[in-house]
Design a protein around this motif. Structure first.
Motif, PDB file in Angstrom:
ATOM      1  N   ARG A 154      -8.846  -4.639  -1.247  1.00 31.55           N
ATOM      2  CA  ARG A 154      -8.537  -4.881   0.167  1.00 31.55           C
ATOM      3  C   ARG A 154      -9.425  -5.968   0.744  1.00 31.55           C
ATOM      4  O   ARG A 154      -8.975  -6.778   1.566  1.00 31.55           O
ATOM      5  CB  ARG A 154      -8.676  -3.582   0.954  1.00 31.55           C
TER       6      ARG A 154
ATOM      7  N   ARG B 217     -10.183   0.254  -4.596  1.00 31.29           N
ATOM      8  CA  ARG B 217      -9.286  -0.043  -3.472  1.00 31.29           C
ATOM      9  C   ARG B 217      -9.990  -0.897  -2.419  1.00 31.29           C
ATOM     10  O   ARG B 217      -9.401  -1.838  -1.879  1.00 31.29           O
ATOM     11  CB  ARG B 217      -8.752   1.255  -2.865  1.00 31.29           C
TER      12      ARG B 217
ATOM     13  N   GLU C 145       0.834  -1.205   0.000  1.00 33.28           N
ATOM     14  CA  GLU C 145       0.000   0.000   0.000  1.00 33.28           C
ATOM     15  C   GLU C 145       0.869   1.256   0.000  1.00 33.28           C
ATOM     16  O   GLU C 145       0.527   2.249  -0.661  1.00 33.28           O
ATOM     17  CB  GLU C 145      -0.954  -0.017   1.194  1.00 33.28           C
TER      18      GLU C 145
ATOM     19  N   ILE D 214      -3.791  -1.821  -6.499  1.00 34.80           N
ATOM     20  CA  ILE D 214      -4.792  -1.909  -5.444  1.00 34.80           C
ATOM     21  C   ILE D 214      -6.074  -1.262  -5.955  1.00 34.80           C
ATOM     22  O   ILE D 214      -7.142  -1.874  -5.905  1.00 34.80           O
ATOM     23  CB  ILE D 214      -4.299  -1.278  -4.133  1.00 34.80           C
TER      24      ILE D 214
END
Length: 204
Positions: free
Chosen positions: A93, A89, A70, A82
């Motif tokens: 995640r 994102r 990250e 990402i």
């Protein structure tokens, strides 16, 4: 920056992530088998004694693969691995967390408490009785993931190649080498594995 590197799937994830982004930085190999990661110089960099560790330009250190990746994404957003939007994102995640907790961790500890017990029992708390169950959990979650990918998605996050793909690829490859091979019945994951395996970054 400087990457403290070693054998193992976690350092490979960071190397592959950096390769996809075209980030080049000096690397110093830490002898994991020889226990160099448990000695004072490395423990100053990472008190957990784990690998990899990224030394930043100000002399501070980052560990944990998700945090490292990250950070690199924020420093160099393109190409996005990402996500380029809050939604992308969040999706990456979410999947990275699922794969890490439900597949990578039980697979890793199944190995540490099983085939690699003699190596790890002097380094970390071990639970050899848990090894078969942990391997079973990882295999079950791979079956679950295979069903999730039955909709023909190209990568974990649909058409986007992301950190989630890198993490899963490195851990499946590791499992194949340490007695937890991917069940060929997981045909969707097998096809995905072949697609990812064609990327130049897998050689990083």
């Amino acid at each position: 920056m400087k990457l403290y590197d070693s054998i193992g799937p976690n350092p490979r994830i960071v190397r592959m992530f950096m390769a996809e982004k075209g980030i080049e930085t000096p690397k110093q190999t830490v002898d994991l088998r020889g226990g160099e990661n448990r000695e004072a110089p490395h423990l100053k960099r990472n008190p957990h004694g784990q690998m990899p560790t990224l030394e930043l330009d100000d002399g501070s250190h980052l560990s944990e693969i998700t945090a490292i990746c990250e950070y690199l994404e924020e420093k160099q957003p393109a190409p996005p691995l990402i996500g380029a939007t809050p939604e992308e994102r969040a999706e990456c995640r979410m999947w990275t967390r699922r794969l890490d907790l439900n597949i990578a961790e039980p697979l890793a500890n199944g190995y540490r408490f099983g085939e690699a017990l003699k190596f790890f029992e002097k380094r970390i708390p071990v639970a050899p009785e848990a090894s078969p169950g942990l391997k079973k959990i990882a295999a079950n979650r791979l079956q679950w993931l295979n069903k999730q990918m039955a909709d023909g998605r190209e990568f974990i996050c649909g058409k986007r190649f992301t950190l989630a793909d890198i993490l899963l690829y490195c851990w499946i490859e590791f499992g194949n080498q340490v007695g937890q091979p991917l069940d060929p019945a997981n045909t969707n994951i097998m096809a995905w594995l072949a697609r990812v395996g064609e990327r130049p970054s897998v050689k990083a």
